[in-house]
Design an enzyme around this catalytic site. Sequence first.
Site, PDB file in Angstrom:
ATOM      1  N   HIS A  56     -27.190  69.626  -4.168  1.00 48.36           N
ATOM      2  CA  HIS A  56     -28.083  70.783  -4.131  1.00 48.36           C
ATOM      3  C   HIS A  56     -27.803  71.723  -5.299  1.00 48.36           C
ATOM      4  O   HIS A  56     -26.649  71.944  -5.668  1.00 48.36           O
ATOM      5  CB  HIS A  56     -27.965  71.515  -2.802  1.00 48.36           C
ATOM      6  N   ASP A  58     -27.735  74.850  -5.793  1.00 47.09           N
ATOM      7  CA  ASP A  58     -26.853  76.016  -5.662  1.00 47.09           C
ATOM      8  C   ASP A  58     -25.386  75.624  -5.633  1.00 47.09           C
ATOM      9  O   ASP A  58     -24.506  76.488  -5.512  1.00 47.09           O
ATOM     10  CB  ASP A  58     -27.226  76.855  -4.429  1.00 47.09           C
ATOM     11  N   HIS A  59     -25.110  74.328  -5.784  1.00 48.96           N
ATOM     12  CA  HIS A  59     -23.730  73.849  -5.886  1.00 48.96           C
ATOM     13  C   HIS A  59     -23.495  73.070  -7.185  1.00 48.96           C
ATOM     14  O   HIS A  59     -22.466  73.234  -7.830  1.00 48.96           O
ATOM     15  CB  HIS A  59     -23.378  72.982  -4.671  1.00 48.96           C
ATOM     16  N   ASP A 133     -21.282  72.291   2.110  1.00 47.85           N
ATOM     17  CA  ASP A 133     -22.197  72.748   3.143  1.00 47.85           C
ATOM     18  C   ASP A 133     -22.148  71.854   4.384  1.00 47.85           C
ATOM     19  O   ASP A 133     -23.103  71.838   5.170  1.00 47.85           O
ATOM     20  CB  ASP A 133     -23.632  72.796   2.608  1.00 47.85           C
ATOM     21  N   HIS A 172     -20.272  78.542   1.586  1.00 46.95           N
ATOM     22  CA  HIS A 172     -21.031  79.787   1.728  1.00 46.95           C
ATOM     23  C   HIS A 172     -20.293  80.759   2.631  1.00 46.95           C
ATOM     24  O   HIS A 172     -19.531  80.353   3.518  1.00 46.95           O
ATOM     25  CB  HIS A 172     -22.412  79.524   2.347  1.00 46.95           C
TER      26      HIS A 172
END
Length: 250
Positions: A56, A58-59, A133, A172
């Site tokens: 993903h 955001d990683h 995540d 997160h």
Amino acid sequence: MKVIPVPCLGDNYSYILIDEQSRQASVVDPVEPEKVLSAVKETGMTLKTVLTTHHHADHSGGNKEIVKALPNLVVYGGDSRIPAMTHQLRNDDKFELGSLQVRAIQTFGHTTSSISYYIQDTSADQRIVFTGDTLFVGGCGRLFEGTPSDMYESLNVRLAALPKDTKVYAGHEYTKANLRFALTVDGDNQALKDKAQRCATMACTMPSTIGEELATNPFMRVDQPALQKATGKSDPIDVLAAVRQMKDNF
């Protein structure tokens, strides 16, 4: 072994992993490369490695830029969707970061590219795991590519088998919301109440431990009567599926 959380993108964490013996640093999910590189520079260590938990953006979205800045970086990841990856990992692959021992654990459920990195510093008797995540403090990731069975295997078989004192660093800062939900399905759990109170005033709730998650995380307590009662299910995988749906709607 030292871990430095680097807050990114509002509620993400990148992490700097330092091996004092070799004076090497590794970074986990360096999604904001400039911020991460500045933090590494402050440590005085030499950055050698990128550990990517899943594909993903955001990683993994900072991988190309950080490799452009440091072209000799080794980039680990779980499948071909990881940008700039140089080494693809399978379950139980092992490698070293300086004096640190790393074991890759495939932890599917959120994605099918997910790798959790279990790292041991045997000289200091320390153990940590970066879970991306898959496992959050008090929760787990949404089931985008995997099934409840996949997530059950990841949380309740593979990660649950790690030593209970293993420190957990998640991708997160979702802890407060996760614990508020957990209390709705496991409200008589004193360990959970205590953890929610303890985390209420913390800006950074990392790390947790595997032992704490086994005691407080509803997705790792799916064999417990309280969770079975809350969901009306008895099979642990069905309980996990029901709790995940309840969390999605919370």
